[in-house]
Design an enzyme around this catalytic site. Structure first.
Site, PDB file in Angstrom:
ATOM      1  N   GLU A 180       6.810   1.315  -1.702  1.00 51.24           N
ATOM      2  CA  GLU A 180       6.225   0.204  -2.445  1.00 51.24           C
ATOM      3  C   GLU A 180       6.111   0.583  -3.922  1.00 51.24           C
ATOM      4  OE1 GLU A 180       1.800  -0.391  -2.064  1.00 51.24           O
ATOM      5  OE2 GLU A 180       2.145   0.568  -0.134  1.00 51.24           O
TER       6      GLU A 180
ATOM      7  N   CYS B 175       2.372  -0.161   2.984  1.00 47.82           N
ATOM      8  CA  CYS B 175       2.453   1.180   3.576  1.00 47.82           C
ATOM      9  C   CYS B 175       3.066   1.187   4.969  1.00 47.82           C
ATOM     10  CB  CYS B 175       1.060   1.801   3.637  1.00 47.82           C
ATOM     11  SG  CYS B 175       0.277   1.978   2.021  1.00 47.82           S
TER      12      CYS B 175
ATOM     13  N   HIS C 138      -2.577   5.774   9.646  1.00 53.82           N
ATOM     14  CA  HIS C 138      -2.282   5.623   8.226  1.00 53.82           C
ATOM     15  C   HIS C 138      -3.484   6.159   7.450  1.00 53.82           C
ATOM     16  CE1 HIS C 138      -1.349   4.157   4.334  1.00 53.82           C
ATOM     17  NE2 HIS C 138      -2.226   3.165   4.360  1.00 53.82           N
TER      18      HIS C 138
END
Length: 389
Positions: A79, A111, A233
């Site tokens: 990103e 993400c 994450h």
């Protein structure tokens, strides 16, 4: 036929900012970062070290000549793209010397996109078992100076070689994904830094985890006792810890809870020293788990929760294969310790330096420390990358 990850490589910047120094400069209690975020240091990149150089460095560390001849797809998930048209994977493909008849693409969804890259790679290997797919997650998490997100910055790249008969782990066919149209974190084309609704994003992360986990349990008829570890994450490790506690059923045996919590601690070892690397954060956690846990063994099942703001999330699982430990490193902490420590003033100068183009679209840069590759110059609006001898 088993399909999974055969090799994993990692690269980060050569400069590091201790969180205690950032806390002092921002008049914050150091424990707000060390305990509130569970972060100890941030990797800081200069202008000559970007998603291309990080990606190429991470991949170079694991590829051999046979890999370069058999890889027929390169997927770069990011990103922090450097171009709205040309895929960053094209630069990486050339820098690594991969055979020319390969597909190179770039993927984006905050993400999450590295997980989509792995999904795509798996489907490709099912069709072409002799091929190999290089999936790289490369990002630079950048916010404004003294902003609410400043303490959760970082940079790095994870490279994963996907193949049949993998030597680290195999994928299971149990992926469950969820999409929500929300505005918790976004970066319009006209902004160099993202807009963030921090509290809302945290709540969405945790609720996406809770609801997707419930659906995963329903479909797979399973619970956490079936897992040796669970990776998340990692925008910052404390949020992932909240996530683990959220799905930890009170009915679980204490031995299961202890196992999961101990392995969680191993999974955040590297992230505590690097910070947020966006698309690669989940997989840096996986690598950290594999290289630091003393209890994992072949056959163990590991759960993974991928989350990308906006939002898309996915839960899936992998199994470790026999001999996986031979494909890993036991000295990676030394690389992190050998980074050059910089002051807050140096961090602000390095991290926010941008290319200043002349009227012909040219720019040169100072000589900064980088990994195996660096951005040498911009000529006629074209980025020129080089590898070190």
């Amino acid at each position: 036929m088993t399909i999974g990850i055969d090799k994993i490589g990692f690269a980060t910047s050569q400069y590091v900012l201790p969180m205690t120094d950032l806390a002092q400069a921002r008049n914050q209690d150091p424990e707000k970062f060390s305990q509130g975020l569970m972060l100890d240091a941030l990797s800081i990149t200069p202008v000559t070290d970007d998603i291309i150089t990080l990606a190429a460095s991470a991949a170079q560390s694991i590829l051999d000549d046979e890999d370069r001849q058999t890889i027929d797809m390169v997927i770069l998930a990011t990103e922090s793209s450097i171009d709205q048209s040309k895929a960053g994977s094209v630069y990486v493909h050339q820098l690594l010397g991969i055979q020319p008849f390969a597909r190179s693409i770039e993927m984006k969804e905050a993400c999450y996109s590295a997980t989509a890259g792995l999904d795509y790679a798996k489907l490709h290997i099912e069709k072409y078992p002799q091929s190999r797919v290089l999936v790289i997650a490369s990002d630079i998490a950048k916010y404004g100076i003294d902003s609410s997100g400043e303490s959760t910055q970082g940079s790095g790249a994870i490279a994963m070689l996907v193949s049949s008969n993998p030597r680290i782990l195999s994928f299971n066919d149990d992926n469950v994904a969820q999409t929500r149209d929300i505005m918790d974190f976004w970066r319009p084309n006209y902004s160099s830094t993202p807009f963030v609704d921090g509290m809302y994003s945290t709540k969405q992360y945790l609720d996406c985890l809770k609801t997707t986990w419930a659906e995963y349990q329903r479909r797979e008829e399973t619970d956490l006792s079936d897992f040796a570890a669970f990776c998340f994450h990692l925008p910052f490790p404390k949020l992932a810890l909240k996530g683990l506690n959220k799905i930890m059923d009170k009915s679980l045996d204490d031995s299961v809870k202890t196992r999961l919590k101990d392995n969680f601690d191993q999974s955040i070892t590297y992230s505590r020293q690097v910070g947020n690397i966006y698309t690669g954060s989940l997989y840096l956690g996986l690598l950290s788990l594999l290289e630091n846990s003393q209890t994992l063994k072949a056959g163990d099942k590991i759960g993974l929760f991928s989350y990308g703001s906006g939002a898309v999330c996915e839960i899936f699982s992998v199994n470790l294969v026999k001999g996986f430990e031979k494909m890993l490193r036991n000295d990676r902490k030394k690389d992190l310790e050998n980074r050059q420590v910089i002051s807050v003033d140096q961090y602000e100068q390095l991290f926010y330096e941008e290319a200043h183009l002349d009227q012909d679209g040219n720019a040169t840069f100072a000589d900064y420390k980088t990994g195996a590759f660096y951005l040498e110059a911009i000529q006629g609006h074209k980025r020129l990358y080089k590898g070190k001898d």
